[in-house]
Design a protein around this motif. Structure first.
Motif, mmCIF file in Angstrom:
data_model
loop_
_atom_site.group_PDB
_atom_site.id
_atom_site.type_symbol
_atom_site.label_atom_id
_atom_site.label_comp_id
_atom_site.label_asym_id
_atom_site.label_seq_id
_atom_site.Cartn_x
_atom_site.Cartn_y
_atom_site.Cartn_z
ATOM 1 N N THR A 303 34.129 32.169 -37.299
ATOM 2 C CA THR A 303 34.459 33.385 -36.564
ATOM 3 C C THR A 303 35.245 34.315 -37.481
ATOM 4 O OG1 THR A 303 34.556 32.194 -34.470
ATOM 5 C CG2 THR A 303 35.639 34.333 -34.560
ATOM 6 N N ALA A 304 34.810 35.562 -37.560
ATOM 7 C CA ALA A 304 35.496 36.539 -38.405
ATOM 8 C C ALA A 304 36.778 37.000 -37.735
ATOM 9 C CB ALA A 304 34.588 37.725 -38.671
ATOM 10 N N ALA A 305 37.702 37.445 -38.557
ATOM 11 C CA ALA A 305 38.927 38.038 -38.023
ATOM 12 C C ALA A 305 38.600 39.392 -37.414
ATOM 13 C CB ALA A 305 39.959 38.192 -39.129
ATOM 14 N N PRO A 306 39.184 39.729 -36.279
ATOM 15 C CA PRO A 306 38.957 41.061 -35.705
ATOM 16 C C PRO A 306 39.668 42.130 -36.525
ATOM 17 C CG PRO A 306 40.613 39.885 -34.438
ATOM 18 C CD PRO A 306 40.092 38.914 -35.467
ATOM 19 N N ALA A 307 39.247 43.352 -36.323
ATOM 20 C CA ALA A 307 39.899 44.464 -37.022
ATOM 21 C C ALA A 307 41.342 44.598 -36.549
ATOM 22 C CB ALA A 307 39.133 45.746 -36.768
ATOM 23 N N LEU A 334 21.816 36.025 -30.543
ATOM 24 C CA LEU A 334 22.213 37.020 -31.529
ATOM 25 C C LEU A 334 23.401 37.829 -31.028
ATOM 26 C CD1 LEU A 334 18.647 38.165 -32.604
ATOM 27 C CD2 LEU A 334 20.303 37.011 -34.082
ATOM 28 N N ALA A 335 23.412 38.149 -29.733
ATOM 29 C CA ALA A 335 24.520 38.910 -29.162
ATOM 30 C C ALA A 335 25.819 38.124 -29.226
ATOM 31 C CB ALA A 335 24.198 39.294 -27.724
ATOM 32 N N THR A 336 25.759 36.829 -28.960
ATOM 33 C CA THR A 336 26.955 35.991 -29.075
ATOM 34 C C THR A 336 27.467 36.001 -30.512
ATOM 35 O OG1 THR A 336 26.299 34.573 -27.240
ATOM 36 C CG2 THR A 336 27.851 33.647 -28.821
ATOM 37 N N GLY A 337 26.554 35.981 -31.470
ATOM 38 C CA GLY A 337 26.967 36.066 -32.865
ATOM 39 C C GLY A 337 27.709 37.351 -33.164
ATOM 40 N N VAL A 338 27.236 38.455 -32.591
ATOM 41 C CA VAL A 338 27.891 39.744 -32.805
ATOM 42 C C VAL A 338 29.273 39.767 -32.158
ATOM 43 C CG1 VAL A 338 27.807 42.195 -32.192
ATOM 44 C CG2 VAL A 338 25.768 41.065 -33.111
ATOM 45 N N VAL A 339 29.341 39.330 -30.894
ATOM 46 C CA VAL A 339 30.584 39.474 -30.128
ATOM 47 C C VAL A 339 31.611 38.425 -30.532
ATOM 48 C CG1 VAL A 339 31.591 39.431 -27.816
ATOM 49 C CG2 VAL A 339 29.353 40.515 -28.196
ATOM 50 N N THR A 340 31.196 37.180 -30.552
ATOM 51 C CA THR A 340 32.146 36.089 -30.784
ATOM 52 C C THR A 340 32.394 35.841 -32.268
ATOM 53 O OG1 THR A 340 31.482 35.027 -28.713
ATOM 54 C CG2 THR A 340 32.587 33.648 -30.360
ATOM 55 N N ASN A 341 31.321 35.711 -33.043
ATOM 56 C CA ASN A 341 31.478 35.293 -34.431
ATOM 57 C C ASN A 341 31.790 36.456 -35.367
ATOM 58 O OD1 ASN A 341 29.075 33.422 -33.152
ATOM 59 N ND2 ASN A 341 30.593 32.223 -34.296
ATOM 60 N N MET A 342 31.191 37.619 -35.134
ATOM 61 C CA MET A 342 31.476 38.785 -35.971
ATOM 62 C C MET A 342 32.644 39.597 -35.422
ATOM 63 S SD MET A 342 27.571 40.107 -36.772
ATOM 64 C CE MET A 342 28.083 41.376 -37.932
ATOM 65 N N ALA A 603 19.954 31.169 -35.024
ATOM 66 C CA ALA A 603 19.422 32.374 -34.399
ATOM 67 C C ALA A 603 18.706 33.258 -35.406
ATOM 68 C CB ALA A 603 20.554 33.155 -33.735
ATOM 69 N N SER A 604 19.078 33.157 -36.668
ATOM 70 C CA SER A 604 18.473 33.890 -37.769
ATOM 71 C C SER A 604 18.614 33.010 -38.995
ATOM 72 C CB SER A 604 19.193 35.229 -37.976
ATOM 73 O OG SER A 604 18.804 35.834 -39.203
ATOM 74 N N ASP A 605 17.872 33.323 -40.046
ATOM 75 C CA ASP A 605 18.030 32.537 -41.272
ATOM 76 C C ASP A 605 19.123 33.098 -42.177
ATOM 77 O OD1 ASP A 605 16.440 34.770 -41.665
ATOM 78 O OD2 ASP A 605 14.998 33.782 -42.980
ATOM 79 N N HIS A 606 19.725 34.214 -41.793
ATOM 80 C CA HIS A 606 20.798 34.833 -42.575
ATOM 81 C C HIS A 606 22.120 34.713 -41.830
ATOM 82 C CE1 HIS A 606 18.336 37.286 -45.540
ATOM 83 N NE2 HIS A 606 17.418 36.911 -44.672
ATOM 84 N N ASP A 607 23.194 34.596 -42.590
ATOM 85 C CA ASP A 607 24.535 34.717 -42.036
ATOM 86 C C ASP A 607 24.946 36.189 -42.066
ATOM 87 O OD1 ASP A 607 24.961 31.994 -41.567
ATOM 88 O OD2 ASP A 607 25.734 31.666 -43.598
ATOM 89 N N PRO A 608 25.625 36.670 -41.026
ATOM 90 C CA PRO A 608 26.133 38.044 -41.053
ATOM 91 C C PRO A 608 27.376 38.168 -41.924
ATOM 92 C CG PRO A 608 26.769 36.975 -39.013
ATOM 93 C CD PRO A 608 25.906 35.988 -39.759
ATOM 94 N N GLN A 609 27.777 39.400 -42.194
ATOM 95 C CA GLN A 609 28.974 39.678 -42.977
ATOM 96 C C GLN A 609 29.748 40.815 -42.328
ATOM 97 O OE1 GLN A 609 28.179 40.236 -47.166
ATOM 98 N NE2 GLN A 609 26.713 38.553 -47.252
ATOM 99 N N VAL A 610 31.055 40.828 -42.541
ATOM 100 C CA VAL A 610 31.926 41.855 -41.968
ATOM 101 C C VAL A 610 32.961 42.260 -43.008
ATOM 102 C CG1 VAL A 610 33.559 42.440 -40.137
ATOM 103 C CG2 VAL A 610 31.650 40.896 -39.643
ATOM 104 N N VAL A 611 33.213 43.582 -43.109
ATOM 105 C CA VAL A 611 34.292 44.108 -43.934
ATOM 106 C C VAL A 611 35.219 44.932 -43.044
ATOM 107 C CG1 VAL A 611 32.946 46.158 -44.604
ATOM 108 C CG2 VAL A 611 34.890 45.439 -46.005
#
Length: 620
Positions: A303-307, A334-342, A603-611
């Motif tokens: 899980t990424a750190a929130p802003a 995919l939505a859970t990945g966006v909301v929870t993990n990203m 859910a995808s073959d790629h991991d997302p990234q966040v800056v």
């Protein structure tokens, strides 16, 4: 997959009763004429000391050995047998595959056999390839085979143990000569080729490539070589493809032993052993007759750190051919990945958004329904109601799955960031950097970067967007560079393998870098975020083009080496997705959010990234 199709033009002898097999073998051994008399070599004579058999095309008879494994399913059935009396040459294999096509051979492990047939070199091919054009190596085998079982229950030749240090550290020696003598002490590919068909064993093997849809996984025989922080093996250089990686499939029917569903970092405890095969799906493959016990490694999704207050968060996510007609469960994951993990980034660059009808080749290019469904799924998962921006491509112009018209797109949270809309975008209209009060602006927003440049032929065009955050302008450029399709695999018979797709990505990087340079020429303090699936490594020429001179810096390089990956292919953990920022973006917090690539269930073959960064902190 653990099989390969029958080579074109090969006649497959149906399974015969044992007595008839013996009689046929005897008849084969009797010379009708001197010219027709088959040779009677041993297995190491058939295999030879190069990649190609010195007896290819010849008829042999009475080749002795003990059956070590049977493939009793699929369209490439047969058995492996090994010589219990090996020669002293480490370059000659003592194992050999006998191909029987769709017929299950009437032999059992432990049978002593004498085998006759035609020596053949089978070279697996992909669609559009021929044996002459494929980069794949070949498998020495006997076809049109007959055999005599002379005894049963014989002890098998001992398996060779692949311990740390067994496989040479050098992956391959340069060249294309398949008739060159093998040197199994010099390179991993020579080592594996010299063991083709032999029974190999790995003990307590760590999984470095998740179980795929065809019941295959990857282990490492070199657990201390380039380990990642989460149990994988890092691909950090063209010079070191990690020869200790080895694919594992199973010869045991699923009904008898289900194949383990394993993630990276799991283990196959105890013994995993079987004959060494070769397929186009990964190269050398251990066809296991014995599978170690699957021991989960406890890998968890990150899980990424929130802003933080005042920060802007920008993410990138390749959602793997998402279209409006996909299963709701796919959207939900995919939505859970966006909301929870990203942690619900303020801006997200999405790759592989398909048109509303997906792979249907019907002329539709709009993707608004796809994006609306994704937005609703994010809301249902507890996230913000994102807005979106994109420029639809021309039909069939951007590559990807035929009919799908994949493209990049922006999601953004209008409660936290404003999108600066400037009209005029079309699929072929190029965005420009123009002066504005206090800095730079985009001539159109969103706008495509040099969409008619030949660098983007049959490939996705970058999408630039201008965002306003607390009075500060941030430019975000979403990308999905040309795929690696057409490149030769690491295990290619040509070494080093040819990376033909690299040339187009190099041109794409030059065009994209030119646009970034235009922005920075107008305003050297411009805050620019370039991100997406660049389909290339941090050490590749294309990424080096983007970072040359410091105009952009690749944030993957700011992580510890063992964390520089977000994609796993053939057991190599690697970085294909990137976030790059201009010098004015200071003190960025950056995460590769490991939620997909290492897991059998993804859910995808790629991991997302966040800056995350504070707009304006370094721009003025």
């Amino acid at each position: 997959m653990g099989w390969f199709p029958a080579p074109s033009g090969v006649h497959v002898t149906p399974r015969l009763p044992t007595a008839l097999v013996a009689a046929t073998a005897l008849a084969l051994a009797l010379p009708a004429t001197a010219a027709a008399q088959p040779t009677t070599p041993r297995i190491h004579d058939v295999q030879g000391s190069t990649r190609l058999s010195p007896l290819a095309g010849q008829v042999v008879a009475g080749v002795p050995g003990v059956v070590t494994a049977v493939r009793a399913f699929g369209s490439a059935r047969g058995f492996w047998f090994a010589d219990p009396e090996p020669d002293a040459d480490a370059a000659t294999s003592e194992g050999l595959f006998v191909f029987t096509g769709a017929t299950t051979p009437d032999v059992a492990v432990g049978d002593a056999v004498q085998v006759g047939g035609t020596v053949a070199e089978f070279r697996p091919t992909a669609s559009g390839e021929t044996p002459e054009t494929t980069p794949n190596q070949s498998i020495t085998q006997l076809t049109g085979a007959t055999w005599t079982v002379t005894a049963q229950g014989r002890p098998l030749p001992p398996a060779e143990v692949l311990a740390p240090g067994t496989v040479p550290a050098t992956y391959a020696t340069a060249g294309t000569d398949e008739d060159a003598p093998l040197d199994p002490a010099a390179s991993a590919l020579d080592f594996y080729e010299s063991r083709e068909g032999m029974v190999l064993r790995v003990q307590d093997a760590r999984v470095v490539g998740r179980t795929d849809e065809f019941d295959g996984l990857w282990v490492t025989t070199e657990p201390d070589r380039n380990p990642t922080a989460r149990g994988g093996t890092l691909y950090a250089s063209y010079d070191d493809p990690n020869g200790g990686r080895l694919k594992v499939e199973s010869l045991v029917p699923r009904a008898e032993q289900p194949f383990p569903v394993a993630d990276v970092g799991d283990r196959l405890a105890g013994t995993t052993e079987g004959p060494l095969d070769y397929t186009r799906f990964g190269g050398y493959v251990l066809q296991a007759t014995t599978l170690g016990e699957h021991v989960p490694g406890g890998l968890t999704r990150e899980t990424a750190a929130p802003a933080a207050p005042g920060q802007l968060s920008v993410g990138t996510y390749n959602v793997e051919n998402l279209f409006a007609g996909d299963d709701p469960a796919e959207f939900a994951r995919l939505a859970t990945g966006v909301v929870t993990n990203m942690a619900a980034p303020d801006v997200i660059a999405l790759e592989e958004i398909q048109d509303n009808s997906g792979p249907a080749d019907d002329g539709i290019v709009a993707a608004d329904a796809t994006l609306r469904r994704f937005v609703e799924a994010i809301v249902a998962a507890g996230g913000p109601r994102y807005d979106f921006r994109l420029v639809d491509p021309e039909d069939q112009a951007d590559g990807g799955q035929p009919g799908g018209n994949i493209r990049v797109a922006f999601l953004f949270d209008p409660a936290r960031v404003a999108f600066v809309d400037r009209p005029g975008a079309t699929p072929t209209t190029a965005v420009r950097a123009v002066p504005a009060a206090g800095g730079a602006a985009l001539s159109i927003s969103p706008g495509r970067v040099a969409p008619t440049d030949p660098a983007w032929d049959a490939s996705r065009k970058p999408l630039a967007g201008e965002f306003s955050v607390a009075g500060h302008t941030v430019f975000v450029i979403a990308n999905h560079f040309a795929s690696k399709g057409g490149d030769q695999p690491l295990h290619s018979r040509t070494q080093p393998p040819l990376r033909s797709s690299e040339e187009q990505r190099g041109r794409q990087a030059a065009v994209l870098r030119g646009f970034v340079d235009e922005l920075l020429a107008v305003d050297p303090r411009a805050e620019v975020v370039v991100l997406g699936d660049l389909n290339d490594y941090a050490f590749s020429p294309s990424v080096q083009t983007l970072t040359a001179g410091g105009a952009l810096r690749a944030l993957i390089d700011t992580l510890p080496p063992e964390e520089r990956y977000g994609y796993v292919f053939d057991g190599n953990s690697q970085a294909l997705d990137h976030v790059l920022v201009s010098p004015a973006v200071t003190d960025p917090g950056y995460d590769v959010v490991h939620i997909n690539a290492e897991f059998a269930d993804q859910a995808s073959d790629h991991d997302p990234q966040v800056v995350r960064f504070v707009p304006g902190a370094g721009a003025r």
